[in-house]
Design a protein around this motif. Structure first.
Motif, PDB file in Angstrom:
ATOM      1  N   UNK A  40       0.860  -0.995   0.055  1.00  0.00           N
ATOM      2  CA  UNK A  40       0.034  -0.016   0.012  1.00  0.00           C
ATOM      3  C   UNK A  40       0.794   1.215  -0.070  1.00  0.00           C
ATOM      4  N   UNK A  41       0.363   2.469  -0.105  1.00  0.00           N
ATOM      5  CA  UNK A  41       0.873   3.722  -0.198  1.00  0.00           C
ATOM      6  C   UNK A  41       0.545   4.438   1.154  1.00  0.00           C
ATOM      7  N   UNK A  42       1.247   5.063   1.719  1.00  0.00           N
ATOM      8  CA  UNK A  42       0.841   5.651   2.978  1.00  0.00           C
ATOM      9  C   UNK A  42       0.511   7.267   2.640  1.00  0.00           C
ATOM     10  N   UNK A  43      -0.536   7.509   2.652  1.00  0.00           N
ATOM     11  CA  UNK A  43      -0.562   9.136   2.299  1.00  0.00           C
ATOM     12  C   UNK A  43      -0.520  10.236   3.474  1.00  0.00           C
ATOM     13  N   UNK A  44       0.841  10.534   3.616  1.00  0.00           N
ATOM     14  CA  UNK A  44       1.153  11.422   4.691  1.00  0.00           C
ATOM     15  C   UNK A  44       0.970  13.021   4.491  1.00  0.00           C
ATOM     16  N   UNK A  45       1.461  13.699   5.199  1.00  0.00           N
ATOM     17  CA  UNK A  45       1.315  15.253   5.145  1.00  0.00           C
ATOM     18  C   UNK A  45       2.317  15.483   3.838  1.00  0.00           C
ATOM     19  N   UNK A  46       3.171  14.649   3.651  1.00  0.00           N
ATOM     20  CA  UNK A  46       4.279  15.286   2.570  1.00  0.00           C
ATOM     21  C   UNK A  46       3.991  14.043   1.185  1.00  0.00           C
ATOM     22  N   UNK A  47       5.088  13.775   0.626  1.00  0.00           N
ATOM     23  CA  UNK A  47       4.861  12.684  -0.312  1.00  0.00           C
ATOM     24  C   UNK A  47       4.401  11.406   0.129  1.00  0.00           C
ATOM     25  N   UNK A  48       3.591  10.742  -0.638  1.00  0.00           N
ATOM     26  CA  UNK A  48       3.215   9.193  -0.216  1.00  0.00           C
ATOM     27  C   UNK A  48       4.534   8.458  -0.031  1.00  0.00           C
ATOM     28  N   UNK A  49       4.278   7.430   0.865  1.00  0.00           N
ATOM     29  CA  UNK A  49       5.527   6.540   1.080  1.00  0.00           C
ATOM     30  C   UNK A  49       4.847   5.133   1.041  1.00  0.00           C
ATOM     31  N   UNK A  50       5.851   4.187   0.609  1.00  0.00           N
ATOM     32  CA  UNK A  50       5.407   2.583   0.660  1.00  0.00           C
ATOM     33  C   UNK A  50       5.084   2.124   2.109  1.00  0.00           C
ATOM     34  N   UNK A  51       4.410   1.234   2.030  1.00  0.00           N
ATOM     35  CA  UNK A  51       4.053   0.427   3.332  1.00  0.00           C
ATOM     36  C   UNK A  51       4.556  -0.958   3.109  1.00  0.00           C
ATOM     37  N   UNK A  52       5.483  -1.532   3.836  1.00  0.00           N
ATOM     38  CA  UNK A  52       5.659  -2.926   3.841  1.00  0.00           C
ATOM     39  C   UNK A  52       5.300  -3.668   4.956  1.00  0.00           C
ATOM     40  N   UNK A  53       4.770  -5.032   4.842  1.00  0.00           N
ATOM     41  CA  UNK A  53       4.650  -5.679   6.017  1.00  0.00           C
ATOM     42  C   UNK A  53       5.510  -6.625   6.117  1.00  0.00           C
ATOM     43  N   UNK A  54       6.032  -6.859   7.453  1.00  0.00           N
ATOM     44  CA  UNK A  54       6.744  -7.834   7.715  1.00  0.00           C
ATOM     45  C   UNK A  54       6.308  -8.833   8.899  1.00  0.00           C
ATOM     46  N   UNK A  55       6.382 -10.113   8.568  1.00  0.00           N
ATOM     47  CA  UNK A  55       5.843 -10.978   9.403  1.00  0.00           C
ATOM     48  C   UNK A  55       6.990 -11.573  10.576  1.00  0.00           C
ATOM     49  N   UNK A 191       7.118   3.321   5.537  1.00  0.00           N
ATOM     50  CA  UNK A 191       6.553   2.435   7.017  1.00  0.00           C
ATOM     51  C   UNK A 191       6.442   1.259   6.731  1.00  0.00           C
ATOM     52  N   UNK A 192       6.913   0.393   8.082  1.00  0.00           N
ATOM     53  CA  UNK A 192       6.927  -1.093   7.884  1.00  0.00           C
ATOM     54  C   UNK A 192       5.826  -1.396   8.947  1.00  0.00           C
ATOM     55  N   UNK A 193       4.908  -2.084   8.923  1.00  0.00           N
ATOM     56  CA  UNK A 193       4.196  -2.951   9.769  1.00  0.00           C
ATOM     57  C   UNK A 193       4.621  -4.048  10.262  1.00  0.00           C
ATOM     58  N   UNK A 194       5.060  -4.468  11.360  1.00  0.00           N
ATOM     59  CA  UNK A 194       5.478  -5.727  11.698  1.00  0.00           C
ATOM     60  C   UNK A 194       4.367  -6.513  12.435  1.00  0.00           C
ATOM     61  N   UNK A 195       4.137  -7.699  11.885  1.00  0.00           N
ATOM     62  CA  UNK A 195       3.108  -8.671  12.608  1.00  0.00           C
ATOM     63  C   UNK A 195       3.772  -9.354  13.687  1.00  0.00           C
ATOM     64  N   UNK A 196       3.218  -9.267  14.845  1.00  0.00           N
ATOM     65  CA  UNK A 196       4.036 -10.010  15.854  1.00  0.00           C
ATOM     66  C   UNK A 196       3.119 -11.322  16.465  1.00  0.00           C
ATOM     67  N   UNK A 197       2.014 -11.599  15.842  1.00  0.00           N
ATOM     68  CA  UNK A 197       1.202 -12.944  16.199  1.00  0.00           C
ATOM     69  C   UNK A 197       1.059 -13.480  15.051  1.00  0.00           C
ATOM     70  N   UNK A 198       0.891 -14.844  14.987  1.00  0.00           N
ATOM     71  CA  UNK A 198       0.356 -15.524  13.791  1.00  0.00           C
ATOM     72  C   UNK A 198      -0.823 -15.098  13.090  1.00  0.00           C
ATOM     73  N   UNK A 199      -0.700 -14.827  11.781  1.00  0.00           N
ATOM     74  CA  UNK A 199      -1.637 -14.339  11.179  1.00  0.00           C
ATOM     75  C   UNK A 199      -1.565 -14.416   9.752  1.00  0.00           C
ATOM     76  N   UNK A 200      -2.562 -14.083   8.621  1.00  0.00           N
ATOM     77  CA  UNK A 200      -2.296 -14.089   7.422  1.00  0.00           C
ATOM     78  C   UNK A 200      -1.887 -12.829   7.044  1.00  0.00           C
ATOM     79  N   UNK A 201      -0.821 -12.869   6.036  1.00  0.00           N
ATOM     80  CA  UNK A 201      -0.574 -11.663   5.484  1.00  0.00           C
ATOM     81  C   UNK A 201      -1.354 -11.254   4.244  1.00  0.00           C
ATOM     82  N   UNK A 202      -2.074 -10.365   4.142  1.00  0.00           N
ATOM     83  CA  UNK A 202      -2.733 -10.180   2.744  1.00  0.00           C
ATOM     84  C   UNK A 202      -2.563  -8.548   2.570  1.00  0.00           C
ATOM     85  N   UNK A 203      -3.002  -8.173   1.236  1.00  0.00           N
ATOM     86  CA  UNK A 203      -2.948  -6.822   1.019  1.00  0.00           C
ATOM     87  C   UNK A 203      -4.228  -6.174   2.042  1.00  0.00           C
ATOM     88  N   UNK A 204      -5.253  -6.917   2.434  1.00  0.00           N
ATOM     89  CA  UNK A 204      -6.138  -6.288   3.007  1.00  0.00           C
ATOM     90  C   UNK A 204      -6.151  -6.030   4.344  1.00  0.00           C
TER      91      UNK A 204
END
Length: 238
Positions: A40-55, A191-204
């Protein structure tokens, strides 16, 4: 295991892999650990930045220490080069072990006298846990100015936002940190979102406005932890 997406390669390391190839720069991710980038892209107050998901947790679950070690290693191998220096403002043993295991020099900076050791090394990465309980609000920009002076022009400053502390949610911290970084000569990169419990990682799974303080009922730990990555404005990446 979830198919990994590649992260941008650091200059001097292997080039960015194509989708489906190994995503790490110099070491494979631990078994059962995957991450997706740029979902996803994070729409911040400045230019948008990519969002990563790490499990950072295996499919069967892990304890808090194991998750912490995996996150530390992932940050080190993604944002620093072999033989480069990792500066840690918290003296974190997990980060020290990750740096040593992957061929980086580790420098803890927990008191002003430690800053003298930085002058003689090339700093690829600065890591800081956030928020800082005793840091004045107006001191945020000064902190980023210090980062700018410490890291190389293509280096990174990584802030690990602790959702268990007051004001530790991503929306609240992003509103503060992004303008402060800009004032201090740094740019918000990712921005990186780190998943810290067992869960499926999907774009939603996530949305930029999600609150990261929700906890898992079984472990009591946060479901997600946010990691914010900054670079030098006007540098090789900024």
């Amino acid at each position: 295991m979830t198919e990994p997406f590649a992260t941008p390669a650091h200059p001097g390391e292997s080039p960015q892999p194509r989708r489906g190839e190994q995503a790490s720069r110099d070491t494979p991710p631990p078994d059962g650990v995957a991450y997706r980038d740029f979902l996803r892209v994070d729409l911040t107050a400045g230019p948008p930045v990519p969002i990563s998901i790490w499990r950072a947790v295996g499919t069967d679950g892990d304890n808090e220490e194991t998750i912490h070690q995996r996150l530390a290693r992932r940050i080190v191998v993604t944002y620093s080069r072999r033989d480069g220096t990792v500066v840690d403002f918290d003296g974190d043993p997990g980060l020290r072990e990750a740096a040593a295991a992957t061929g980086r020099l580790y420098l803890p900076v927990t008191q002003p006298a430690d800053l003298a050791d930085i002058d003689a090394v090339q700093v690829d990465l600065v890591v800081l846990r956030w928020p800082r309980p005793h840091l004045a609000v107006e001191a945020g920009a000064d902190l980023f100015r210090a980062f700018r002076l410490v890291v190389t022009p293509d280096g990174f400053a990584v802030l690990i936002v602790d959702p268990t502390q007051d004001g530790g949610s991503y929306p609240e911290q992003a509103r503060r940190l992004i303008p402060e970084a800009r004032s201090g000569g740094m740019r918000y990169l990712q921005r990186i979102i780190v998943i810290t419990v067992p869960t499926a990682v999907t774009s939603g799974d996530t949305a930029p406005e999600d609150d990261t303080t929700s906890g898992d009922t079984e472990t009591g730990r946060p479901v997600r932890v946010d990691v914010l990555v900054f670079v030098v404005a006007g540098g090789r990446r900024g």
